[in-house]
Enzyme design. Structure first.
Site, mmCIF file in Angstrom:
data_model
loop_
_atom_site.group_PDB
_atom_site.id
_atom_site.type_symbol
_atom_site.label_atom_id
_atom_site.label_comp_id
_atom_site.label_asym_id
_atom_site.label_seq_id
_atom_site.Cartn_x
_atom_site.Cartn_y
_atom_site.Cartn_z
ATOM 1 N N SER A 1 4.183 3.209 7.605
ATOM 2 C CA SER A 1 3.685 2.186 7.000
ATOM 3 C C SER A 1 5.057 1.745 6.106
ATOM 4 O O SER A 1 5.891 2.475 5.624
ATOM 5 C CB SER A 1 2.712 2.600 5.936
ATOM 6 N N ASP B 1 0.126 -7.734 1.967
ATOM 7 C CA ASP B 1 0.752 -6.171 1.899
ATOM 8 C C ASP B 1 2.149 -6.182 2.097
ATOM 9 O O ASP B 1 2.751 -5.919 3.078
ATOM 10 C CB ASP B 1 0.108 -5.489 3.399
ATOM 11 N N HIS C 1 0.828 -1.180 -0.142
ATOM 12 C CA HIS C 1 -0.063 -0.050 0.047
ATOM 13 C C HIS C 1 0.906 1.293 -0.004
ATOM 14 O O HIS C 1 0.460 2.337 0.053
ATOM 15 C CB HIS C 1 -0.888 0.010 1.094
#
Length: 236
Positions: free
Chosen positions: A182, A88, A43
């Protein structure tokens, strides 16, 4: 990272910052795993992505900082969810290999998985306040623990019990990854065991640990992609 402190300038030579050619804002972290490859979250993908290595302070340059662009980006081909959040993970091949230096060195892939109770380190240039949009000039670090997966399942519907993820944090709250962290690494015993995938809003809440892609389960995929096998699928 909320509840942390400035990382030691020498403890994160594998930590990279991802931004784009149109914005200098660091939107994600990542980890250098060899001279040519960076591991991060799917992502975190953007058009015109840039990778900065060897960085500590955004304002005071390390003399050995390097910037790279991708030669290729590789994702799991067999995601169940349309947004790919169930797998992910992304590998970025750098257009030019980096030279290892004082502040640039790779992190090892995990030789074994780590269980509940393992103490691990998180790091990144993400938000340091749960209430305000405060982003630090330097990466922040802190220690958290791998906790039972059942704490994460009700919070994140895309991480079923059999998903290849780790649940990690501090159950009483206060220390956590946050916006901008992230894709960054979860480091346990000097190896990358997790990739920051998702968390609760606001960060660091009581009984709301965050979810990390479990790198150990993807070792084979990672090694195959690096070796040039582009048809390899991720574990189910």
């Amino acid at each position: 990272v909320v509840g942390g402190d400035e990382c030691n300038i020498n403890e994160h030579p594998f930590l990279v910052a991802l931004y784009t050619s149109t914005s200098s804002t660091i939107h994600c972290g990542g980890a250098l795993i060899n001279r040519e490859w960076v591991l991060t979250a799917a992502h975190c993908d953007r058009r015109n992505i840039r990778i900065k290595l060897g960085m500590h302070s955004k304002n005071i340059r390390n003399e050995d900082e390097q910037i790279r662009v991708p030669r290729g980006k590789y994702f799991c081909l067999n995601t169940k969810f349309p947004n790919g959040l169930d797998k992910d993970i992304m590998l970025i091949r750098l257009r030019r290999p980096v030279t290892y230096s004082t502040h640039i060195a790779p992190v090892s892939l995990p030789s074994r998985s780590r269980g509940v109770g393992s103490r691990c380190r998180i790091m990144g240039w993400g938000k340091i306040s749960t209430t305000e949009d405060t982003y630090p000039d330097v990466p922040h670090c802190t220690n958290i623990f791998i906790v039972k997966h059942k704490w994460c399942e009700p919070l994140y519907p895309w991480v079923p019990a059999d998903s290849r993820t780790l649940c990690a944090g501090i159950l009483k709250g206060g220390r956590d990854t946050c916006h901008g962290d992230s894709g960054g690494p979860l480091i346990c015993n000097g190896q990358i065991q997790g990739i920051v995938a998702g968390g609760s809003e606001p960060c660091g809440q009581h009984l709301k640990p965050a979810v990390y892609t479990k790198v150990f389960d993807y070792n084979n995929w990672i090694q195959n992609i690096i070796a040039g096998n582009r048809t390899v699928t991720c574990p189910p």
